[in-house]
Enzyme design. Structure first.
Site, PDB file in Angstrom:
ATOM      1  N   TYR A 282      -2.413  -0.479  10.133  1.00 50.64           N
ATOM      2  CA  TYR A 282      -2.622  -0.988   8.777  1.00 50.64           C
ATOM      3  C   TYR A 282      -1.331  -0.865   7.962  1.00 50.64           C
ATOM      4  O   TYR A 282      -0.864  -1.834   7.357  1.00 50.64           O
ATOM      5  CB  TYR A 282      -3.771  -0.215   8.096  1.00 50.64           C
TER       6      TYR A 282
ATOM      7  N   SER B 165       0.828  -1.205   0.000  1.00 52.78           N
ATOM      8  CA  SER B 165       0.000   0.000   0.000  1.00 52.78           C
ATOM      9  C   SER B 165       0.857   1.248   0.000  1.00 52.78           C
ATOM     10  O   SER B 165       1.972   1.250   0.536  1.00 52.78           O
ATOM     11  CB  SER B 165      -0.871  -0.013   1.256  1.00 52.78           C
TER      12      SER B 165
HETATM   13  N1  NAD Z   1      -8.431  -0.121  -2.520  1.00 55.28           N
HETATM   14  C1  NAD Z   1      -7.358   0.621  -2.245  1.00 55.28           C
HETATM   15  O1  NAD Z   1      -7.351   1.844  -2.435  1.00 55.28           O
HETATM   16  C2  NAD Z   1      -6.092  -0.035  -1.750  1.00 55.28           C
HETATM   17  C3  NAD Z   1      -4.953   0.763  -1.607  1.00 55.28           C
HETATM   18  C4  NAD Z   1      -3.771   0.169  -1.127  1.00 55.28           C
HETATM   19  C5  NAD Z   1      -3.741  -1.172  -0.832  1.00 55.28           C
HETATM   20  N2  NAD Z   1      -4.870  -1.929  -0.960  1.00 55.28           N
HETATM   21  C6  NAD Z   1      -4.792  -3.343  -0.606  1.00 55.28           C
HETATM   22  O2  NAD Z   1      -5.199  -4.114  -1.724  1.00 55.28           O
HETATM   23  C7  NAD Z   1      -5.870  -5.300  -1.291  1.00 55.28           C
HETATM   24  C8  NAD Z   1      -7.236  -5.372  -1.936  1.00 55.28           C
HETATM   25  O3  NAD Z   1      -7.954  -4.197  -1.565  1.00 55.28           O
HETATM   26  P1  NAD Z   1      -9.480  -3.967  -1.900  1.00 55.28           P
HETATM   27  O4  NAD Z   1      -9.679  -2.509  -2.022  1.00 55.28           O
HETATM   28  O5  NAD Z   1      -9.910  -4.886  -2.973  1.00 55.28           O
HETATM   29  O6  NAD Z   1     -10.127  -4.407  -0.498  1.00 55.28           O
HETATM   30  P2  NAD Z   1     -11.407  -5.317  -0.208  1.00 55.28           P
HETATM   31  O7  NAD Z   1     -11.648  -5.213   1.260  1.00 55.28           O
HETATM   32  O8  NAD Z   1     -12.518  -4.964  -1.123  1.00 55.28           O
HETATM   33  O9  NAD Z   1     -10.889  -6.765  -0.581  1.00 55.28           O
HETATM   34  C9  NAD Z   1     -10.190  -7.596   0.308  1.00 55.28           C
HETATM   35  C10 NAD Z   1     -10.937  -8.912   0.396  1.00 55.28           C
HETATM   36  O10 NAD Z   1     -10.192  -9.764   1.250  1.00 55.28           O
HETATM   37  C11 NAD Z   1     -11.092 -10.511   2.019  1.00 55.28           C
HETATM   38  N3  NAD Z   1     -10.396 -10.917   3.248  1.00 55.28           N
HETATM   39  C12 NAD Z   1      -9.987 -10.145   4.274  1.00 55.28           C
HETATM   40  N4  NAD Z   1      -9.374 -10.881   5.209  1.00 55.28           N
HETATM   41  C13 NAD Z   1      -9.384 -12.164   4.746  1.00 55.28           C
HETATM   42  C14 NAD Z   1      -8.902 -13.404   5.247  1.00 55.28           C
HETATM   43  N5  NAD Z   1      -8.304 -13.472   6.431  1.00 55.28           N
HETATM   44  N6  NAD Z   1      -9.070 -14.507   4.506  1.00 55.28           N
HETATM   45  C15 NAD Z   1      -9.682 -14.467   3.298  1.00 55.28           C
HETATM   46  N7  NAD Z   1     -10.171 -13.320   2.767  1.00 55.28           N
HETATM   47  C16 NAD Z   1     -10.022 -12.191   3.493  1.00 55.28           C
HETATM   48  C17 NAD Z   1     -12.271  -9.586   2.291  1.00 55.28           C
HETATM   49  O11 NAD Z   1     -13.457 -10.297   2.549  1.00 55.28           O
HETATM   50  C18 NAD Z   1     -12.336  -8.773   1.006  1.00 55.28           C
HETATM   51  O12 NAD Z   1     -13.299  -9.302   0.114  1.00 55.28           O
HETATM   52  C19 NAD Z   1      -5.916  -5.231   0.234  1.00 55.28           C
HETATM   53  O13 NAD Z   1      -4.848  -5.973   0.754  1.00 55.28           O
HETATM   54  C20 NAD Z   1      -5.722  -3.755   0.526  1.00 55.28           C
HETATM   55  O14 NAD Z   1      -5.147  -3.545   1.795  1.00 55.28           O
HETATM   56  C21 NAD Z   1      -6.044  -1.389  -1.431  1.00 55.28           C
END
Ligand code: NAD
Length: 340
Positions: free
Chosen positions: A168, A143
């Site tokens: 986080y 991130s």
């Molecule tokens: N969206 C953003 O702007 C952004 C920015 C930087 C980093 N990220 C990272 O990218 C990744 C995806 O982000 P996103 O926006 O799609 O988030 P999101 O929350 O929509 O997707 C993450 C998914 O992981 C699942 N999950 C969480 N813990 C779990 C576990 N222990 N076992 C199985 N599944 C689990 C959740 O149910 C969710 O559907 C994440 O790791 C997030 O931290 C996202």
């Protein structure tokens, strides 16, 4: 046909990535624990859109795409060690893309343990499975938050990232350190993906683009932190996916086959300008409730994507007005014009 594992496949980015992988000719296995951090109904709707039948999933805990595409989904928690080991024993994955994780900054202040469980313990399980089952390439979500409060922008990957300001961010930085150690110890080619504020269709209901659009359309106030003096490198989800896809076959090499890449739009937008874009598509003014800075939050993000461009030719394509219009069209098609 090569097979990819996508963790967090019912999540925002995971949903889009599964579609891109299928289009590119991969067989895909998706896993997600479908937790209730935000609406599980939205996660199920994304799965339905990907061809996963909700009733079959409910009954059996897994389902194959009804669209005839090579996509299987299993409800599974990353932190469940035996289940993860079984998954890797029963399948061969050429690629592993770890997107599952507990996201959000404010939530990490109230629910610290869920971050360590999913992002640290869960990621350790992924690494251990990769150690024993040797995929060609492990890619994992990091991130932009790893850059903390630094004022030197744009952020470059070789910049110091030792001062996270939220748990986080600390767990995401931990992922980079753990992946580096596993790459060094076991020669696992691993690539960390530093995503910058992702928005677009099927986006997350806990993030500002969604919260703002929902409330402005409903005539409800929006919370504007730090009195609007924030900026973000908002990146349209298709540009994020293009960045990830460009790296799939770009294996890190050297004594430690590990690298990290920024994936962002490289053009930060002031929060007030972002709100004006939301007002434009919603066709009504925002009612703004000005608030202080949130603990754990950062003032600005700005990706330098030179490293990714040099490696793969990556260039973001979707400018903010176009991206927000597409987000609005999806939102209205999905939820209608009323409140959610
Ligand atoms: N969206 C953003 O702007 C952004 C920015 C930087 C980093 N990220 C990272 O990218 C990744 C995806 O982000 P996103 O926006 O799609 O988030 P999101 O929350 O929509 O997707 C993450 C998914 O992981 C699942 N999950 C969480 N813990 C779990 C576990 N222990 N076992 C199985 N599944 C689990 C959740 O149910 C969710 O559907 C994440 O790791 C997030 O931290 C996202």
């Amino acid at each position: 046909m090569k097979q990819a594992l996508v963790t967090g496949a019912a999540g925002f980015i995971g949903f889009h990535l599964v579609r891109a992988l299928l289009r590119a000719g991969y067989a895909v296995v998706g896993i997600d624990n479908l937790n209730s951090y935000y609406s599980p109904a939205l996660k199920l709707a994304r799965l339905t859109e990907s061809g996963i039948d909700a009733d079959t999933l409910e009954k059996e805990g897994k389902a194959s795409s009804v669209k005839g595409e090579p996509y299987r989904f299993l409800k599974l928690d990353l932190a469940h060690r035996e289940a993860m080991e079984r998954l890797f024993e029963e399948n061969h994955f050429d690629l592993v893309i770890n997107l599952a994780g507990q996201a959000g900054v404010r939530y990490s202040i109230e629910n610290p343990y869920s971050y360590v469980e999913s992002n640290v313990l869960g990621f350790l399980n992924v690494l251990e499975c990769c150690r024993h089952h040797r995929p060609d390439h492990l890619l994992y979500a990091s991130s932009s938050s790893v850059y903390g409060l630094q004022e030197t922008t744009p952020y470059r990957e070789d910049q110091m990232t030792d001062t996270p300001v939220s748990l986080y961010a600390a767990t995401k930085k931990s992922n980079e350190l753990m992946a580096h150690a596993y790459s060094k110890l076991y020669g696992i080619p691993a690539t960390g993906l530093r995503f910058f504020t992702v928005y677009g269709p099927w986006g997350r209901p806990d993030m500002a683009p969604f919260l703002f659009l929902r409330n402005v359309m409903a005539g409800q106030p929006i919370r504007v932190f730090n009195h609007g003096n924030l900026s973000r490198d908002f990146t349209y989800v298709d540009d994020i996916i293009a960045g990830v896809m460009s790296l799939l076959n770009h294996l890190p090499s050297g004594a430690v086959p590990h690298s990290v890449y920024n994936i962002g739009h490289s053009s930060p937008v002031r929060l007030m300008d972002f709100i004006h874009e939301i007002e434009r598509v919603a066709g009504r003014p925002a009612v703004m409730q000005m608030e202080e800075m949130q603990p754990g939050d950062v003032y600005s993000t700005f990706a330098d994507t030179t490293r990714l461009h040099d490696a793969t030719g990556y260039a973001p394509r979707v400018a903010l007005p176009e991206g927000i219009s597409r987000f609005y069209e999806w939102y209205v098609g999905f939820y209608g014009e009323g409140t959610v």
